[in-house]
Design an enzyme around this catalytic site. Structure first.
Site, PDB file in Angstrom:
ATOM      1  N   PRO A   1      54.091   8.066  26.905  1.00 40.66           N
ATOM      2  CA  PRO A   1      54.079   9.091  27.472  1.00 40.66           C
ATOM      3  C   PRO A   1      55.155   9.321  28.491  1.00 40.66           C
ATOM      4  CG  PRO A   1      52.163   7.528  27.890  1.00 40.66           C
ATOM      5  CD  PRO A   1      53.223   7.078  27.209  1.00 40.66           C
ATOM      6  N   GLU A   2      55.769  10.332  28.602  1.00 39.37           N
ATOM      7  CA  GLU A   2      56.801  10.764  29.485  1.00 39.37           C
ATOM      8  C   GLU A   2      56.169  11.671  30.437  1.00 39.37           C
ATOM      9  OE1 GLU A   2      60.908  10.732  28.658  1.00 39.37           O
ATOM     10  OE2 GLU A   2      60.607  10.172  26.400  1.00 39.37           O
TER      11      GLU A   2
END
Ligand SMILES: [Zn+2]
Length: 270
Positions: free
Chosen positions: A2-3
């Protein structure tokens, strides 16, 4: 992994489901994530009302009166809100049971995520030295230019440095440099102010587009359980090794920088 846009989308999805809810009980099913989940949380959080959920870099901060629960999704983490009677899955490590028969659950197969606590006015070291938020006014036309002076690292590693600006992960670094027509191999300390000005604009655009795209996939957020719906938005260069450039007749090339894959067009990025 996840960014920042996925984390911000998670925050927006959780907000209406948990804010103003009272925590009835706290359940730690697996203590050892990246760090140990503090065992005092059961005592600290029980019977408290969730005031707010905010985000700093890729940390989600859940406010109760005397402090904040700090959550990081690590490599494979996701957070969902479901009915408390739904059976738990193998990788649910943490749960907050709320006062409307729903539960916030933290799911993380690889266990690189973290669940920590910080008291008001006692900021965790992890959060202390972070650079500005990319979508804030503090990240402006001068930020990158000023912090790059005297640095010899390449510009891609430079913009991925959390002390410079937070939340520009590997995918978004390649995409922002492509949009700004800047070669990822360029030396950060020798890049001009006008290039940094344009790069700043591109970082903001790439990240806000990703967040806006994510928002539209969140309709069934409260049912999402287990596998997170990380974005498969249209990427211009990332993962397109050997394919034609979308802007010129060049071919997208993959190189390794600091052991991470970088994708760029050698013809139109200078
Ligand atoms: Zn090109």
């Amino acid at each position: 992994m996840p960014e920042l846009p996925e984390v911000e989308t998670t925050r927006r999805g959780l907000e209406p489901l948990i804010v103003n809810r009272k925590i009835l009980s706290v359940h730690i099913y697996k203590k050892k994530l990246r760090w140990e989940i503090p065992s005092h949380l059961s005592k600290t959080l029980t019977n408290k009302v969730i005031k707010k959920i905010s985000r700093r870099a890729k940390y989600l901060l859940i406010d109760i009166d005397d402090g904040q629960l700090v959550m990081h999704l690590g490599m494979s983490g996701s957070i969902s809100v479901t009915s408390s009677v739904e059976p738990l899955k193998k990788h649910h490590h943490f749960e907050l049971k709320l006062d409307n028969s729903s539960s916030l659950r933290f799911h993380d197969p690889r266990r690189f995520g973290s669940i920590l606590w910080q008291k008001n006015n006692e900021e965790l070291t992890l959060l202390k030295n972070l650079g500005p938020e990319p979508l804030s006014k503090e990240f402006n036309d001068d930020s990158l230019f000023i912090s790059s002076r005297g640095k010899s690292k390449n510009i891609k590693d430079f913009i991925m440095d959390n002390n410079v600006v937070v939340g520009v992960g590997n995918i978004y670094a390649s995409e922002s440099l492509f949009l700004a027509k800047i070669s990822p191999k360029r030396e950060s300390g020798k890049t001009s102010k006008s290039r940094y000005k344009s790069l700043t604009k591109c970082v903001k655009k790439i990240l806000s587009d990703a967040i806006n795209n994510g928002g539209t996939t969140l309709n069934d957020f409260s049912n999402v359980d287990g596998e997170p719906g990380y974005f498969s938005q249209i990427l211009s260069v990332y993962g397109r090794n050997g394919k034609p450039c979308k802007r010129c007749d060049g071919i997208i090339t993959r190189i390794l920088q600091n052991q991470r894959a970088t994708y760029y067009c050698p013809k139109c990025q200078h």
